[in-house]
Write an enzyme that holds these catalytic residues in place. Structure first.
Site, PDB file in Angstrom:
ATOM      1  N   GLU A   1       0.839  -1.197   0.000  1.00  0.00           N
ATOM      2  CA  GLU A   1       0.000   0.000   0.000  1.00  0.00           C
ATOM      3  C   GLU A   1       0.872   1.244   0.000  1.00  0.00           C
ATOM      4  O   GLU A   1       0.810   2.088  -0.903  1.00  0.00           O
ATOM      5  CB  GLU A   1      -0.887  -0.031   1.237  1.00  0.00           C
ATOM      6  CG  GLU A   1      -1.666   1.231   1.535  1.00  0.00           C
ATOM      7  CD  GLU A   1      -2.248   1.174   2.933  1.00  0.00           C
ATOM      8  OE1 GLU A   1      -3.471   1.010   3.049  1.00  0.00           O
ATOM      9  OE2 GLU A   1      -1.481   1.283   3.921  1.00  0.00           O
TER      10      GLU A   1
ATOM     11  N   ASP B   1     -10.144   1.696   6.037  1.00  0.00           N
ATOM     12  CA  ASP B   1     -10.063   1.417   4.604  1.00  0.00           C
ATOM     13  C   ASP B   1     -11.061   2.267   3.828  1.00  0.00           C
ATOM     14  O   ASP B   1     -10.752   2.796   2.755  1.00  0.00           O
ATOM     15  CB  ASP B   1     -10.367  -0.062   4.328  1.00  0.00           C
ATOM     16  CG  ASP B   1      -9.110  -0.887   4.107  1.00  0.00           C
ATOM     17  OD1 ASP B   1      -8.043  -0.486   4.603  1.00  0.00           O
ATOM     18  OD2 ASP B   1      -9.201  -1.942   3.448  1.00  0.00           O
TER      19      ASP B   1
END
Length: 393
Positions: free
Chosen positions: A64, A261
């Site tokens: 990420e 998220d």
């Protein structure tokens, strides 16, 4: 029409009255802190030609953050740092054998040792997009620095794993066109849906994959309409393919609520609005979120059910949430900025709501301390996007 056709990118900071000098100074200061400050940086050089970004809350490097760092670098024309991060990723995170061959291990220790051998699809998406942009901005080099070839290989693995004797599972559900939370799983993550990336993958991926990505862009926009609550605009962290929250208890927890998220969903919608402007109904989501949270920033201090029911769970990343909502302002028209001077009361009121969030974001510094990684990544993307500097190359 979006910037893909017009070449024009909104600068919301300028629209709310910030000068070009103020904007440039804020970007310069933030880049210096994020990449180079002795105490607060996320980026670290490793050896003569590699570098990594640290998740400061977990003391590891994640696909990420690594792929986010590459995207920031290509947007900022920081080729050396881009190449360092990419070489670290290929050296330590890339897997060339086994079930996950062709993917990147989602978490590694900062010395390069893998913490896990599973991939996270949001990393592969950002790797591929950043590599295509690098190819177009700087040109392809040799070996792993043949950026466009590397990007096409990543996307090919994401779609074709499990075919023709190749081990593993794809990162997209080939039947419904939706990206998966992890390869082969039966659910998705709304914040992984990046239709603005897929539009470009449909132009630059291997020819046999382009039709799929063109369909995936449409599918994702339609999915986001269903996944984001009709009143609050909130989306869950994990979602079923029909857009409902995935409330099933998993071994690592329950992720059907609006939490970390899910913050990225509004930011993604805002960037899609600027790049392509294609509206299936999803472009109205950020305004719904702004109105849900209202004018009290204390509203971003806890988690919620997607219907707006507050939960006794504190927000881990309040700055990240603020940044992504502010980036969502890119989906909201500023009637006062139109060339024909057009205006109406509702459009003007909607932009005033957006203006407040952009102003709140502008007044926030980068986060300091142990938990700064995720917040500051989202902050940097919002800073680039809202200043017109998160661009298609």
């Amino acid at each position: 029409m979006g910037a893909f056709k017009t070449g024009e990118y909104r600068n919301l900071f300028r629209e709310i009255g910030k000068s070009d000098e103020e904007i440039s100074a804020k970007i310069k200061e933030s880049v210096q802190t994020f990449f180079y400050d002795d105490n607060e940086r996320i980026y670290h050089e490793a050896g003569e030609d590699m570098g990594y970004l640290t998740d400061t809350g977990n003391n590891d490097a994640r696909t990420e953050g690594m792929s986010y760092g590459m995207m920031m670098c290509v947007q900022l024309d920081m080729k050396e740092e881009f190449d360092r991060i990419w070489k670290w990723s290929k050296t330590y995170m890339y897997m060339d054998e086994g079930e996950n061959e062709g993917y990147f291990a989602w978490s590694c220790q900062t010395d390069g040792k893998k913490n896990a051998y599973g991939p996270a699809p949001d990393g592969e998406e950002f790797y591929a997009m950043a590599l295509f942009f690098a190819s177009h901005r700087w040109g392809d080099g040799e070996g792993i620095f043949n950026y466009s070839r590397e990007a096409r290989n990543i996307l090919s693995a994401c779609l074709h794993k499990g075919e023709n004797g190749r081990p593993g599972a794809p990162m997209w559900n080939r039947e419904n066109g939706q990206i998966l939370f992890v390869p082969g799983c039966p659910h998705t993550d709304p914040s992984y849906h990046l239709p603005h990336f897929y539009e470009l993958f449909a132009l630059w991926a291997n020819e046999e994959d382009r039709e799929f990505f063109a369909r995936a862009a449409k599918v994702s926009r339609e999915y986001l309409v269903k996944a984001c609550h009709k009143d609050t605009g909130l989306s869950p962290e994990y979602g079923n393919f029909d857009g409902t929250p995935m409330d099933k208890q998993l071994p690592w927890g329950q992720f059907g609520d609006f939490f970390s998220d899910a913050y990225r969903t509004a930011a993604n919608i805002g960037l899609d609005a600027i790049w392509f402007g294609e509206d299936c109904g999803q472009l109205g989501v950020p305004l719904k979120m702004m109105k849900f949270f209202g004018t009290d920033l204390e509203a971003v201090r806890c988690a919620y059910k997607v219907d707006g029911t507050p939960l006794e769970r504190p927000v881990l990343h309040p700055l990240g949430l603020l940044a992504t909502i502010a980036q969502g302002a890119l989906a909201i028209d500023n009637p006062g900025a139109k060339a024909d001077g057009s205006d109406n009361d509702k459009a003007g009121a909607d932009f005033e709501t957006a203006r407040k969030w952009v102003e709140w974001f502008w007044n926030q510094p980068l986060r300091k301390g142990e938990r700064r990684y995720y917040d500051n990544c989202l902050y940097m993307f919002a800073l680039l996007a809202l200043s017109g500097n998160y661009r298609i190359y």
